[in-house]
Write a protein that holds these residues in place. Structure first.
Motif, PDB file in Angstrom:
ATOM      1  N   ILE A  21     -24.911  -5.357  10.612  1.00 32.10           N
ATOM      2  CA  ILE A  21     -23.483  -5.176  10.333  1.00 32.10           C
ATOM      3  C   ILE A  21     -22.723  -6.476  10.577  1.00 32.10           C
ATOM      4  CG2 ILE A  21     -21.400  -3.931  11.078  1.00 32.10           C
ATOM      5  CD1 ILE A  21     -23.383  -1.525  11.657  1.00 32.10           C
ATOM      6  N   TYR A  22     -23.040  -7.147  11.659  1.00 33.94           N
ATOM      7  CA  TYR A  22     -22.404  -8.429  11.943  1.00 33.94           C
ATOM      8  C   TYR A  22     -22.701  -9.445  10.829  1.00 33.94           C
ATOM      9  CZ  TYR A  22     -20.892 -12.603  14.398  1.00 33.94           C
ATOM     10  OH  TYR A  22     -20.259 -13.767  14.727  1.00 33.94           O
ATOM     11  N   GLY A  23     -23.915  -9.453  10.330  1.00 29.87           N
ATOM     12  CA  GLY A  23     -24.272 -10.350   9.224  1.00 29.87           C
ATOM     13  C   GLY A  23     -23.464 -10.062   7.976  1.00 29.87           C
ATOM     14  N   ILE A  24     -23.243  -8.773   7.695  1.00 28.46           N
ATOM     15  CA  ILE A  24     -22.422  -8.401   6.533  1.00 28.46           C
ATOM     16  C   ILE A  24     -20.995  -8.897   6.718  1.00 28.46           C
ATOM     17  CG2 ILE A  24     -21.431  -6.457   5.244  1.00 28.46           C
ATOM     18  CD1 ILE A  24     -24.018  -4.878   6.059  1.00 28.46           C
ATOM     19  N   ILE A  25     -20.449  -8.696   7.908  1.00 32.63           N
ATOM     20  CA  ILE A  25     -19.071  -9.151   8.191  1.00 32.63           C
ATOM     21  C   ILE A  25     -18.979 -10.667   8.051  1.00 32.63           C
ATOM     22  CG2 ILE A  25     -17.306  -9.355  10.000  1.00 32.63           C
ATOM     23  CD1 ILE A  25     -18.384  -6.593  11.051  1.00 32.63           C
ATOM     24  N   LEU A  26     -19.932 -11.367   8.634  1.00 33.92           N
ATOM     25  CA  LEU A  26     -19.945 -12.828   8.556  1.00 33.92           C
ATOM     26  C   LEU A  26     -20.001 -13.293   7.107  1.00 33.92           C
ATOM     27  CD1 LEU A  26     -20.230 -15.641   9.954  1.00 33.92           C
ATOM     28  CD2 LEU A  26     -22.700 -15.247   9.902  1.00 33.92           C
ATOM     29  N   ALA A  27     -20.923 -12.741   6.345  1.00 35.09           N
ATOM     30  CA  ALA A  27     -21.075 -13.154   4.946  1.00 35.09           C
ATOM     31  C   ALA A  27     -19.817 -12.863   4.143  1.00 35.09           C
ATOM     32  CB  ALA A  27     -22.278 -12.449   4.319  1.00 35.09           C
ATOM     33  N   ALA A  29     -16.724 -12.554   5.182  1.00 36.92           N
ATOM     34  CA  ALA A  29     -15.647 -13.461   5.587  1.00 36.92           C
ATOM     35  C   ALA A  29     -15.837 -14.842   4.973  1.00 36.92           C
ATOM     36  CB  ALA A  29     -15.592 -13.566   7.106  1.00 36.92           C
ATOM     37  N   LEU A  30     -17.044 -15.348   5.018  1.00 33.55           N
ATOM     38  CA  LEU A  30     -17.307 -16.688   4.476  1.00 33.55           C
ATOM     39  C   LEU A  30     -17.184 -16.722   2.961  1.00 33.55           C
ATOM     40  CD1 LEU A  30     -20.249 -17.778   6.780  1.00 33.55           C
ATOM     41  CD2 LEU A  30     -17.908 -18.674   6.781  1.00 33.55           C
ATOM     42  N   ILE A  31     -17.637 -15.685   2.296  1.00 35.13           N
ATOM     43  CA  ILE A  31     -17.491 -15.627   0.837  1.00 35.13           C
ATOM     44  C   ILE A  31     -16.010 -15.615   0.474  1.00 35.13           C
ATOM     45  CG2 ILE A  31     -17.842 -14.192  -1.223  1.00 35.13           C
ATOM     46  CD1 ILE A  31     -20.558 -13.345   0.147  1.00 35.13           C
ATOM     47  N   GLY A  32     -15.227 -14.824   1.204  1.00 39.51           N
ATOM     48  CA  GLY A  32     -13.786 -14.793   0.962  1.00 39.51           C
ATOM     49  C   GLY A  32     -13.143 -16.155   1.155  1.00 39.51           C
ATOM     50  N   ALA A 119     -19.524 -10.008  -4.946  1.00 41.76           N
ATOM     51  CA  ALA A 119     -20.105 -10.281  -3.627  1.00 41.76           C
ATOM     52  C   ALA A 119     -19.219  -9.703  -2.524  1.00 41.76           C
ATOM     53  CB  ALA A 119     -20.310 -11.782  -3.429  1.00 41.76           C
ATOM     54  N   LEU A 120     -17.908  -9.872  -2.669  1.00 39.72           N
ATOM     55  CA  LEU A 120     -16.978  -9.296  -1.686  1.00 39.72           C
ATOM     56  C   LEU A 120     -17.043  -7.773  -1.724  1.00 39.72           C
ATOM     57  CD1 LEU A 120     -13.929 -11.676  -2.183  1.00 39.72           C
ATOM     58  CD2 LEU A 120     -15.377 -11.494  -0.150  1.00 39.72           C
ATOM     59  N   PHE A 121     -17.103  -7.211  -2.922  1.00 44.24           N
ATOM     60  CA  PHE A 121     -17.195  -5.754  -3.064  1.00 44.24           C
ATOM     61  C   PHE A 121     -18.455  -5.226  -2.383  1.00 44.24           C
ATOM     62  CE2 PHE A 121     -18.860  -2.028  -5.237  1.00 44.24           C
ATOM     63  CZ  PHE A 121     -17.803  -1.137  -5.046  1.00 44.24           C
ATOM     64  N   VAL A 122     -19.565  -5.913  -2.564  1.00 45.48           N
ATOM     65  CA  VAL A 122     -20.824  -5.485  -1.928  1.00 45.48           C
ATOM     66  C   VAL A 122     -20.666  -5.470  -0.409  1.00 45.48           C
ATOM     67  CG1 VAL A 122     -23.232  -6.167  -1.497  1.00 45.48           C
ATOM     68  CG2 VAL A 122     -22.343  -6.112  -3.838  1.00 45.48           C
ATOM     69  N   GLY A 123     -20.053  -6.510   0.154  1.00 45.29           N
ATOM     70  CA  GLY A 123     -19.832  -6.544   1.600  1.00 45.29           C
ATOM     71  C   GLY A 123     -18.962  -5.388   2.068  1.00 45.29           C
ATOM     72  N   VAL A 124     -17.847  -5.136   1.366  1.00 45.89           N
ATOM     73  CA  VAL A 124     -16.944  -4.045   1.738  1.00 45.89           C
ATOM     74  C   VAL A 124     -17.645  -2.700   1.582  1.00 45.89           C
ATOM     75  CG1 VAL A 124     -14.795  -2.853   1.129  1.00 45.89           C
ATOM     76  CG2 VAL A 124     -14.845  -5.356   1.220  1.00 45.89           C
ATOM     77  N   ALA A 125     -18.372  -2.526   0.488  1.00 47.58           N
ATOM     78  CA  ALA A 125     -19.069  -1.259   0.237  1.00 47.58           C
ATOM     79  C   ALA A 125     -20.130  -0.991   1.308  1.00 47.58           C
ATOM     80  CB  ALA A 125     -19.698  -1.271  -1.151  1.00 47.58           C
ATOM     81  N   LEU A 126     -20.860  -2.026   1.714  1.00 44.47           N
ATOM     82  CA  LEU A 126     -21.862  -1.849   2.761  1.00 44.47           C
ATOM     83  C   LEU A 126     -21.216  -1.457   4.092  1.00 44.47           C
ATOM     84  CD1 LEU A 126     -24.306  -4.779   1.954  1.00 44.47           C
ATOM     85  CD2 LEU A 126     -24.799  -2.318   1.807  1.00 44.47           C
ATOM     86  N   VAL A 158      -9.973  -6.815   4.997  1.00 41.52           N
ATOM     87  CA  VAL A 158      -9.221  -7.894   5.652  1.00 41.52           C
ATOM     88  C   VAL A 158      -9.727  -9.244   5.115  1.00 41.52           C
ATOM     89  CG1 VAL A 158      -8.892  -9.101   7.863  1.00 41.52           C
ATOM     90  CG2 VAL A 158      -8.577  -6.624   7.719  1.00 41.52           C
ATOM     91  N   MET A 159     -11.038  -9.353   4.935  1.00 42.45           N
ATOM     92  CA  MET A 159     -11.617 -10.591   4.385  1.00 42.45           C
ATOM     93  C   MET A 159     -11.122 -10.821   2.951  1.00 42.45           C
ATOM     94  SD  MET A 159     -13.241 -11.012   7.099  1.00 42.45           S
ATOM     95  CE  MET A 159     -13.866  -9.918   8.343  1.00 42.45           C
ATOM     96  N   VAL A 160     -11.070  -9.740   2.180  1.00 40.29           N
ATOM     97  CA  VAL A 160     -10.591  -9.831   0.807  1.00 40.29           C
ATOM     98  C   VAL A 160      -9.097 -10.184   0.816  1.00 40.29           C
ATOM     99  CG1 VAL A 160     -10.242  -8.573  -1.354  1.00 40.29           C
ATOM    100  CG2 VAL A 160     -12.342  -8.227  -0.022  1.00 40.29           C
ATOM    101  N   GLY A 161      -8.360  -9.588   1.741  1.00 43.35           N
ATOM    102  CA  GLY A 161      -6.931  -9.886   1.874  1.00 43.35           C
ATOM    103  C   GLY A 161      -6.676 -11.344   2.221  1.00 43.35           C
TER     104      GLY A 161
END
Length: 167
Positions: A21-27, A29-32, A119-126, A158-161
């Motif tokens: 989960i932390y990896g998803i959040i990190l990715a 945020a960085l993609i955003g 890529a952002l959608f995948v992170g949010v969906a996960l 929040v990352m997308v925002g």
């Protein structure tokens, strides 16, 4: 799936999933953040995301090795280092799904903007999926399920925002 029998094993399984989960959040945020840099394309963003995930993986492993030395006074052995790094590997694995989407652009499957958005959608969906699964397993009821799923997705949003605010 067999459940762990002792509390240490349960703690490790939670830690492993927390790393994903932390990896998803990190990715996410960085993609955003990188998607708003005009000279940074999806491939460079992929490299930055996965490079960061590896650095955070090593940092987390190192922190666990040091903590074991301070708290448990365990000797630092190759095996202890290997085990600590293996326990933290889910952080890198969690970053992979959103990051891999970035490679669709150089393959000609999507435009740069669509690749970054997907890529952002995948992170949010996960993140939303993990919230939903956690709520269902805890039998949180309809309201609890909605709140936990929305909160989990909201973290990704929040990352997308931030991406939208910078744009």
């Amino acid at each position: 799936m067999e459940r762990p029998h002792n509390s240490r094993e349960r703690d490790l399984s939670r830690l492993d999933l927390a790393g994903v989960i932390y990896g998803i959040i990190l990715a996410t945020a960085l993609i955003g953040a990188f998607s708003e840099q005009p000279k940074v394309g999806p491939v460079a963003t992929f490299i930055a995301v996965m490079g960061s995930a590896v650095i955070f993986w090593l940092a987390h492993g190192y922190a666990h090795i040091l903590a074991a030395g301070v708290v448990d006074r365990e000797p630092i052995t190759r095996r202890a280092v290997g085990e600590a790094l293996l326990r933290q590997l889910p952080l890198v694995l969690g970053a992979l799904p959103p990051a891999l989407v970035l490679l669709t652009e150089p393959l000609g499957l999507l435009s740069e903007d669509n690749t970054e958005t997907l890529a952002l959608f995948v992170g949010v969906a996960l993140l939303a999926a993990f919230g939903l699964i956690a709520a269902r397993r805890r039998q949180a009821g309809l309201l609890g399920t909605i709140v936990l799923t929305a909160t989990s997705a909201g973290l990704g949003l929040v990352m997308v925002g931030l991406k939208a605010a910078v744009h």
